[in-house]
Design a protein around this motif. Structure first.
Motif, mmCIF file in Angstrom:
data_model
loop_
_atom_site.group_PDB
_atom_site.id
_atom_site.type_symbol
_atom_site.label_atom_id
_atom_site.label_comp_id
_atom_site.label_asym_id
_atom_site.label_seq_id
_atom_site.Cartn_x
_atom_site.Cartn_y
_atom_site.Cartn_z
ATOM 1 N N LYS A 1 0.994 -1.234 -0.130
ATOM 2 C CA LYS A 1 0.105 0.057 0.013
ATOM 3 C C LYS A 1 0.877 1.375 -0.256
ATOM 4 O O LYS A 1 0.505 2.306 -0.612
ATOM 5 C CB LYS A 1 -0.832 0.058 1.410
ATOM 6 N N PHE A 2 2.089 1.319 0.731
ATOM 7 C CA PHE A 2 2.951 2.274 0.494
ATOM 8 C C PHE A 2 4.295 1.773 0.500
ATOM 9 O O PHE A 2 4.910 0.672 0.888
ATOM 10 C CB PHE A 2 2.785 3.071 2.124
ATOM 11 N N ARG A 3 5.159 2.662 -0.046
ATOM 12 C CA ARG A 3 6.497 2.432 -0.114
ATOM 13 C C ARG A 3 7.519 3.528 -0.405
ATOM 14 O O ARG A 3 6.934 4.592 -1.197
ATOM 15 C CB ARG A 3 6.796 1.355 -1.354
ATOM 16 N N VAL A 4 8.642 3.661 0.246
ATOM 17 C CA VAL A 4 9.501 4.694 -0.040
ATOM 18 C C VAL A 4 10.676 4.138 -0.508
ATOM 19 O O VAL A 4 11.369 3.178 0.061
ATOM 20 C CB VAL A 4 9.764 5.530 1.259
ATOM 21 N N THR B 1 7.544 9.234 -8.472
ATOM 22 C CA THR B 1 6.715 9.353 -7.339
ATOM 23 C C THR B 1 5.257 9.572 -7.836
ATOM 24 O O THR B 1 5.032 10.587 -8.320
ATOM 25 C CB THR B 1 7.342 10.602 -6.609
ATOM 26 N N VAL C 1 1.074 7.757 -7.300
ATOM 27 C CA VAL C 1 -0.109 6.779 -6.541
ATOM 28 C C VAL C 1 -0.383 5.855 -7.920
ATOM 29 O O VAL C 1 -0.727 6.168 -8.970
ATOM 30 C CB VAL C 1 -1.387 7.425 -6.146
ATOM 31 N N THR D 1 -1.145 1.980 -4.583
ATOM 32 C CA THR D 1 0.165 1.670 -3.874
ATOM 33 C C THR D 1 0.627 3.191 -4.155
ATOM 34 O O THR D 1 0.837 3.743 -5.088
ATOM 35 C CB THR D 1 1.184 1.031 -4.733
ATOM 36 N N ARG D 2 0.960 3.947 -2.735
ATOM 37 C CA ARG D 2 1.526 4.987 -2.621
ATOM 38 C C ARG D 2 3.101 5.008 -2.782
ATOM 39 O O ARG D 2 3.593 4.669 -1.472
ATOM 40 C CB ARG D 2 0.974 5.911 -1.559
ATOM 41 N N LEU D 3 3.946 5.704 -3.720
ATOM 42 C CA LEU D 3 5.187 5.283 -3.865
ATOM 43 C C LEU D 3 5.886 6.468 -3.946
ATOM 44 O O LEU D 3 5.602 7.620 -4.672
ATOM 45 C CB LEU D 3 5.516 4.464 -5.297
ATOM 46 N N SER D 4 6.934 6.732 -3.058
ATOM 47 C CA SER D 4 7.541 7.913 -2.935
ATOM 48 C C SER D 4 9.327 7.651 -3.458
ATOM 49 O O SER D 4 9.722 6.661 -2.734
ATOM 50 C CB SER D 4 7.740 8.605 -1.667
ATOM 51 N N GLY E 1 -7.853 7.864 -0.685
ATOM 52 C CA GLY E 1 -7.016 6.512 -0.104
ATOM 53 C C GLY E 1 -7.589 5.477 -0.730
ATOM 54 O O GLY E 1 -7.264 4.154 -0.469
#
Lengths: 117, 109
Positions: free
Chosen positions: A9-12, A86, A88, A112-115, B41
């Motif tokens: 769901k999230f990744r840096v 960067t 979504v 997936t929110r990717l930074s 979201g």
């Protein structure tokens, strides 16, 4: 029913790192898509697949690769991440590409929110 | 070049205050226009498909209409739970979906 599931769901990431985004659907859909969503812009198609073992480029394919080894899964890879990636990322699936004929809309995962630092 | 423009970018309404969202498009050979709702979201959720000018679709407080150049999403007596971003997408003769940037709708109680 799960529908379309995306992980993570999230990744840096740091610039130059690689990663794979996973998408799974349990609706037996033939078509699957990867989009990116950036502020102030519409969804942009990265790559799509019309069936197991087949993929095609969308509007913004550079820097990304995809694979569809199984009908239910569609993977998006970043080989060498750049800050411009960067975003979504959304995966979607549909019964057919020509939605007008089937009246089957695209079903989306939650992203997936990717930074990229 | 195929293009989809949604307006306004954001819209704030009081509960019960009816209004409309606009989706203007330029596409060769319209095969369908789609409306989706997106909550924060979450991924977009399908609302309607319109195929030809003059067509209308309704769902609860929402009504979508289509002309040869634009589509409107009318919201009647909205409630706070109608707050979301509403996305419009157009399918042209090349079967590529072109998405608008969306209208963020905020309904205040």
């Amino acid at each position: 029913n799960a529908g379309v599931t995306q992980t993570p769901k999230f990744r840096v990431l740091k610039t130059g790192q690689s990663m794979t985004l996973l998408c799974a659907q349990d609706m037996n859909h033939e078509y699957m898509y990867w989009y990116r969503q950036d502020p102030g812009m519409g969804l942009r198609l990265i790559h799509y697949s019309v069936g197991e073992g087949t993929t095609a480029k969308g509007e913004v394919p550079d820097g990304y690769n995809v694979s569809r080894l199984k009908k239910q899964n569609f993977l998006l890879g970043l080989e060498s991440a750049a800050p411009s990636q960067t975003s979504v990322y959304f995966c979607a699936s549909s019964y057919s590409r020509a939605e007008v004929h089937s009246n089957q809309p695209q079903h989306f995962g939650d992203g997936t929110r990717l930074s990229i630092l | 070049e195929d293009q989809v423009t949604q307006s306004p970018e954001a819209l704030r309404l009081q509960e019960g205050e009816s209004s409309s969202l606009n989706c203007s498009y330029t596409v060769s050979g319209l095969r369908g226009l789609f409306w989706y709702r997106q909550d924060p979201g979450k991924g977009p959720e399908f609302l309607f498909t319109l195929y030809s000018a003059g067509e209308e679709k309704e769902k609860e407080r929402l009504k979508a209409t289509l002309t040869k150049k634009e589509s409107f999403l009318h919201i009647t007596a909205p409630k706070p739970e109608d707050s979301a971003t509403y996305l419009c997408a157009v399918l042209g003769s090349n079967y590529q979906l072109i998405w608008g940037a969306g209208t963020k709708l905020i309904i205040k109680p």
